[in-house]
Enzyme design. Structure first.
Site, PDB file in Angstrom:
ATOM      1  CG  HIS A 112      46.147  42.212  37.028  1.00  0.00           C
ATOM      2  ND1 HIS A 112      46.904  41.071  37.110  1.00  0.00           N
ATOM      3  CD2 HIS A 112      46.216  42.794  38.249  1.00  0.00           C
ATOM      4  CE1 HIS A 112      47.390  40.964  38.329  1.00  0.00           C
ATOM      5  NE2 HIS A 112      47.002  41.992  39.039  1.00  0.00           N
TER       6      HIS A 112
HETATM    7  C1  UD1 Z   1      44.410  44.669  42.722  1.00  0.00           C
HETATM    8  C2  UD1 Z   1      45.752  44.712  43.450  1.00  0.00           C
HETATM    9  C3  UD1 Z   1      46.741  43.786  42.749  1.00  0.00           C
HETATM   10  C4  UD1 Z   1      46.173  42.391  42.622  1.00  0.00           C
HETATM   11  C5  UD1 Z   1      44.832  42.473  41.901  1.00  0.00           C
HETATM   12  C6  UD1 Z   1      44.182  41.117  41.774  1.00  0.00           C
HETATM   13  C7  UD1 Z   1      46.328  46.842  44.489  1.00  0.00           C
HETATM   14  C8  UD1 Z   1      47.208  48.029  44.399  1.00  0.00           C
HETATM   15  N1  UD1 Z   1      46.324  46.040  43.434  1.00  0.00           N
HETATM   16  O1  UD1 Z   1      44.616  45.195  41.427  1.00  0.00           O
HETATM   17  O2  UD1 Z   1      47.930  43.723  43.520  1.00  0.00           O
HETATM   18  O3  UD1 Z   1      47.084  41.594  41.890  1.00  0.00           O
HETATM   19  O4  UD1 Z   1      43.955  43.328  42.655  1.00  0.00           O
HETATM   20  O5  UD1 Z   1      43.100  41.177  40.877  1.00  0.00           O
HETATM   21  O6  UD1 Z   1      45.674  46.668  45.492  1.00  0.00           O
HETATM   22  N2  UD1 Z   1      37.083  46.415  38.989  1.00  0.00           N
HETATM   23  C9  UD1 Z   1      35.839  45.924  38.657  1.00  0.00           C
HETATM   24  N3  UD1 Z   1      35.258  45.053  39.519  1.00  0.00           N
HETATM   25  C10 UD1 Z   1      35.855  44.638  40.656  1.00  0.00           C
HETATM   26  C11 UD1 Z   1      37.118  45.145  40.996  1.00  0.00           C
HETATM   27  C12 UD1 Z   1      37.728  46.026  40.144  1.00  0.00           C
HETATM   28  O7  UD1 Z   1      35.274  46.265  37.643  1.00  0.00           O
HETATM   29  O8  UD1 Z   1      35.258  43.834  41.392  1.00  0.00           O
HETATM   30  C13 UD1 Z   1      37.744  47.351  38.068  1.00  0.00           C
HETATM   31  C14 UD1 Z   1      37.547  48.799  38.423  1.00  0.00           C
HETATM   32  O9  UD1 Z   1      37.372  49.517  37.249  1.00  0.00           O
HETATM   33  C15 UD1 Z   1      38.868  49.182  39.058  1.00  0.00           C
HETATM   34  C16 UD1 Z   1      39.850  48.272  38.347  1.00  0.00           C
HETATM   35  O10 UD1 Z   1      39.130  47.082  38.055  1.00  0.00           O
HETATM   36  O11 UD1 Z   1      39.142  50.527  38.901  1.00  0.00           O
HETATM   37  C17 UD1 Z   1      41.060  47.929  39.166  1.00  0.00           C
HETATM   38  O12 UD1 Z   1      40.693  47.426  40.446  1.00  0.00           O
HETATM   39  P1  UD1 Z   1      41.637  47.697  41.727  1.00  0.00           P
HETATM   40  O13 UD1 Z   1      41.097  46.987  42.906  1.00  0.00           O
HETATM   41  O14 UD1 Z   1      41.941  49.138  41.841  1.00  0.00           O
HETATM   42  O15 UD1 Z   1      43.035  47.037  41.326  1.00  0.00           O
HETATM   43  P2  UD1 Z   1      43.393  45.713  40.546  1.00  0.00           P
HETATM   44  O16 UD1 Z   1      43.938  46.103  39.232  1.00  0.00           O
HETATM   45  O17 UD1 Z   1      42.291  44.698  40.583  1.00  0.00           O
END
Ligand code: UD1
Length: 388
Positions: free
Chosen positions: A213
């Site tokens: 991821h």
């Molecule tokens: C975040 C953390 C990362 C951690 C990871 C665990 C930061 C910078 N990154 O990354 O360190 O290892 O979480 O999973 O804080 N999304 C959904 N549903 C959700 C959450 C996210 O669909 O419940 C999708 C959205 O499109 C979003 C993308 O996932 O844009 C990324 O989510 P985000 O919280 O920005 O970062 P992670 O890649 O999950």
């Protein structure tokens, strides 16, 4: 603000993304055992899907959050800024005696900034880890959070050394061990009852687990395609179970890989030995790692969990902020060349066939009692502050 007569110290505990929940659950439990502490749970809402958030609360036995800031997704800056704004409003209404943050996600640095500027004592759990790679958002979050924390709780010796080198006074740093392992120890028995692998007819040590991821691995479609093609190659001999993070799912469709591009993000489907499924729950995930022949990952926490479980881990990154998993544990840093991944996966398989298990030791203080050590220290600090 003091809520109940016998509670003296109000502590605001922050969670945002799913690994935070795994770290916070044992801390909340340990705080609740001390009558003088009044723990409050704040969920920023960085993760919000049922499988990314609520199911972790349920399986880890965490209370519903006292505050949910519901920030949702956005760019790094939008998400961080929105958390700062909304958490700022909370602490102005309901000022705690201390703020506790865990890990290195955007919620961690955002709430740390609010605490530091409001001059509320700030504790960082999982301090001192450094990958040395400032292109990772997490590395920036770690550096900044540590530089403004009053109490820094470290998980491994490298964390102590990094903080020393950065000039953090020794009396702020406490080597307490790994809080994520507290949750693992508490949950592993139930996790072993997971039927996820069995239901897919995967037998113990007869499959691998993949997670990917990190933006550096999944945001560039060509890089993602190259690593997934290597995984398909590995799956010709060893079926691979791949719980897909939402960020990665969005990119897989664009990568247009045979068997993968039309996946709906939910059902478990199999194509040429790779099983794709939606995000796994905490217990299912521990269960499938426990039974796996090997793990391929770019996660931080999974390097630690596989080390504790003695399962070979191939980390698909050029660096790790968790060197104890290599020095003591089962982790191999393979880099980001798919050919290196193929080589190391074949090596793990070859050793297994010869009956050679990977040698490993569990790093110091990864014993399931980190939360008690942290909470004892927090309590002592709050008492000292109230006397001064
Ligand atoms: C975040 C953390 C990362 C951690 C990871 C665990 C930061 C910078 N990154 O990354 O360190 O290892 O979480 O999973 O804080 N999304 C959904 N549903 C959700 C959450 C996210 O669909 O419940 C999708 C959205 O499109 C979003 C993308 O996932 O844009 C990324 O989510 P985000 O919280 O920005 O970062 P992670 O890649 O999950």
């Amino acid at each position: 603000m003091k809520t109940e007569l016998n509670k003296k110290y109000r502590i605001m505990n922050i969670v945002g993304a799913r690994p935070n929940m795994v770290k916070m659950a044992p801390l909340m439990r340990a705080m609740k055992r001390i009558p003088e502490l009044d723990p409050v749970l704040v969920h920023t809402g960085q993760h919000y899907d049922y499988l990314m958030s609520q199911v972790f609360f349920e399986q880890l036995g965490m209370p519903a959050p006292n505050y949910n800031l519901e920030v949702g997704s956005g760019s790094q800056h939008d998400q961080t800024a929105e958390i700062i704004k909304r958490f700022g409003e909370v602490v102005r209404k309901d000022r705690p005696d201390m703020v506790v943050v865990v890990g290195d996600v955007n919620s961690t640095i955002a709430c740390s900034l609010v605490a530091a500027k409001e001059r509320i004592p700030l504790a960082h759990v999982e301090a001192g880890l450094r990958s040395g790679d400032r292109t990772m958002p997490e590395e920036i979050n770690r550096l900044l959070t540590d530089s403004i924390s009053d109490l820094l709780f470290t998980t491994e010796e490298s964390g102590n050394a990094n903080l020393r080198r950065e000039g953090v006074p020794a009396n702020k740093v406490f080597f307490v061990g790994n809080i994520m392992i507290d949750s693992l120890v508490q949950s592993i028995k139930t996790a072993r009852e997971s039927e996820l692998a069995v239901n897919l007819a995967l037998r113990r040590r007869g499959y691998g687990v993949l997670t990917l991821h990190r933006p550096a691995n999944v945001d560039d479609v060509d890089k993602l395609r190259a690593v997934l093609l290597a995984v398909k190659e590995i799956a010709r001999e060893l079926p691979i179970l791949f719980p897909v993070h939402p960020r990665t799912q969005a990119r897989i469709a664009a990568a247009g890989i045979e068997d993968m591009h039309s996946w709906d993000g939910k059902r478990a489907i199999q194509g040429n030995g790779v099983w794709m499924m939606g995000p796994a729950t905490y217990l299912d995930f521990l269960g499938i790692v426990d039974g796996a022949a090997l793990v391929i990952t770019d996660s931080g926490g999974i390097q630690e969990e596989s080390t504790f479980m003695g399962v070979p881990c191939l980390t698909f990154r050029d660096n790790t902020e968790r060197p104890a998993t290599i020095e003591h544990g089962t982790n191999i840093l393979v880099g980001t060349d798919p050919a290196a991944l193929l080589y190391h996966a074949a090596e793990v398989r070859r050793k297994m066939k010869l009956g050679q298990r990977s040698e490993y030791r569990i790093p110091p203080l990864w014993d399931g009692h980190a939360a008690e050590r942290i909470v004892e220290q927090l309590h002592r600090h709050l008492i000292e502050l109230s006397k001064s």
